[in-house]
Design a protein around this motif. Structure first.
Motif, short mmCIF file in Angstrom:
data_model
loop_
_atom_site.label_atom_id
_atom_site.label_comp_id
_atom_site.label_asym_id
_atom_site.label_seq_id
_atom_site.Cartn_x
_atom_site.Cartn_y
_atom_site.Cartn_z
N ALA A 84 -45.71 81.01 74.16
CA ALA A 84 -44.82 80.94 72.96
C ALA A 84 -43.35 81.27 73.00
CB ALA A 84 -45.37 82.22 72.12
N ILE A 85 -42.91 82.31 74.15
CA ILE A 85 -41.58 82.39 74.41
C ILE A 85 -40.64 81.04 74.75
CG2 ILE A 85 -39.58 83.75 75.64
CD1 ILE A 85 -41.80 86.22 75.41
N HIS A 86 -41.31 80.25 75.50
CA HIS A 86 -40.68 79.14 75.88
C HIS A 86 -40.51 78.22 74.95
CE1 HIS A 86 -40.69 80.06 80.26
NE2 HIS A 86 -41.74 80.37 80.26
N TYR A 87 -41.55 78.11 74.07
CA TYR A 87 -41.45 77.13 72.98
C TYR A 87 -40.77 77.76 71.71
CZ TYR A 87 -44.99 74.46 75.41
OH TYR A 87 -45.68 73.61 76.04
N ILE A 88 -40.72 78.70 71.19
CA ILE A 88 -40.32 79.21 69.85
C ILE A 88 -39.40 80.45 70.20
CG2 ILE A 88 -42.12 78.42 68.60
CD1 ILE A 88 -43.40 81.22 68.16
N GLY A 89 -39.21 81.04 71.27
CA GLY A 89 -38.09 82.24 71.52
C GLY A 89 -38.85 83.52 71.38
N VAL A 90 -38.03 84.56 71.48
CA VAL A 90 -38.47 85.90 71.83
C VAL A 90 -38.81 86.38 70.37
CG1 VAL A 90 -38.21 88.25 72.43
CG2 VAL A 90 -37.39 86.47 73.74
N THR A 91 -37.79 86.16 69.43
CA THR A 91 -37.82 86.78 67.97
C THR A 91 -39.13 86.24 67.47
OG1 THR A 91 -35.52 87.11 67.95
CG2 THR A 91 -36.87 87.32 65.96
N LEU A 92 -39.08 84.93 67.48
CA LEU A 92 -40.40 84.29 66.64
C LEU A 92 -41.69 84.67 67.16
CD1 LEU A 92 -40.75 82.84 63.81
CD2 LEU A 92 -40.36 80.62 65.27
N THR A 93 -41.68 84.54 68.47
CA THR A 93 -42.81 84.70 69.45
C THR A 93 -43.48 86.49 69.05
OG1 THR A 93 -42.50 83.45 70.98
CG2 THR A 93 -44.00 85.33 71.49
N VAL A 94 -42.58 87.31 68.95
CA VAL A 94 -42.97 88.84 68.48
C VAL A 94 -43.42 88.90 67.11
CG1 VAL A 94 -42.05 91.18 68.49
CG2 VAL A 94 -41.60 89.81 70.43
N SER A 95 -42.68 88.10 66.36
CA SER A 95 -43.20 88.10 64.73
C SER A 95 -44.56 87.68 64.64
CB SER A 95 -42.00 87.55 64.01
OG SER A 95 -40.72 88.00 64.22
N ALA A 96 -44.80 86.58 65.25
CA ALA A 96 -45.97 85.91 65.14
C ALA A 96 -46.94 86.83 65.52
CB ALA A 96 -45.88 84.62 65.69
N MET A 97 -46.90 87.37 66.82
CA MET A 97 -47.66 88.05 67.49
C MET A 97 -48.12 89.51 66.50
SD MET A 97 -46.79 88.07 71.36
CE MET A 97 -48.14 89.18 71.93
N LEU A 98 -47.06 89.98 66.01
CA LEU A 98 -47.34 91.15 64.86
C LEU A 98 -48.08 90.90 63.65
CD1 LEU A 98 -43.75 92.79 64.82
CD2 LEU A 98 -45.91 93.57 66.00
N ILE A 99 -47.91 89.64 63.35
CA ILE A 99 -48.78 88.97 62.06
C ILE A 99 -50.36 88.94 62.73
CG2 ILE A 99 -49.36 86.88 60.92
CD1 ILE A 99 -46.23 86.99 60.53
N ALA A 100 -50.64 88.10 64.02
CA ALA A 100 -51.94 87.95 64.40
C ALA A 100 -52.37 89.45 64.72
CB ALA A 100 -51.73 87.10 65.88
N GLN A 101 -51.84 90.45 65.35
CA GLN A 101 -52.34 91.81 65.27
C GLN A 101 -52.78 92.29 63.84
OE1 GLN A 101 -49.34 93.61 67.49
NE2 GLN A 101 -50.04 93.18 69.62
#
Length: 141
Positions: A84-101
């Protein structure tokens, strides 16, 4: 207060781990990175166990076998985070992961999975999750 401090530390280190793993994977590959990360995590936990805690292994027989596959989840987390970090960057990855969590915890609490006491979700919780999703959509623009 201690719980909040541990949660903040955990969140910060998840991000640091994701960034470090993304960088490592550029040189050695994603599954190699996941293996290396899990191995170093294992060594760290083992050293802390040996030198700083009293081992209590008597209860291991009481643990349901299904719960012993937590490391499998960790490998998937590392792999997904790196990709995910490779495709969409750190900020969006962490944000999406928080939503998934949050989404998964919502399901766990609502349905009582993993022997967790069922919780009723109220409007404020649903509004909060919805606002986070809207925030991630805005971040992705």
């Amino acid at each position: 207060m201690k719980g909040l401090i541990f949660a903040l530390l955990g969140g910060a280190f998840i991000t640091l781990q994701g960034v470090a793993n993304a960088r490592i994977s550029q040189d050695i590959g994603t599954w190699q990175t996941a293996s290396l990360t899990q191995f170093t995590g294992f060594l760290t936990a083992l050293l802390v166990l040996i030198f700083f805690t009293k081992g209590q292994w008597q209860g291991l027989r009481k643990v349901k076998p299904l719960y012993l596959i937590g490391g499998l989840f960790g490998a998937i987390v590392v792999f997904g985070n790196v990709k995910a970090i490779h495709y969409i960057g750190v900020t969006l990855t962490v944000s999406a992961m928080l939503i998934a969590q949050l989404g998964m915890t919502f399901l766990i609490d609502r349905n009582g999975w993993f022997e967790v006491k069922k919780q009723k979700m109220r409007v404020p919780q649903l509004v909060g999750i919805t606002m986070m999703i809207v925030g991630v959509v805005i971040l992705g623009w």
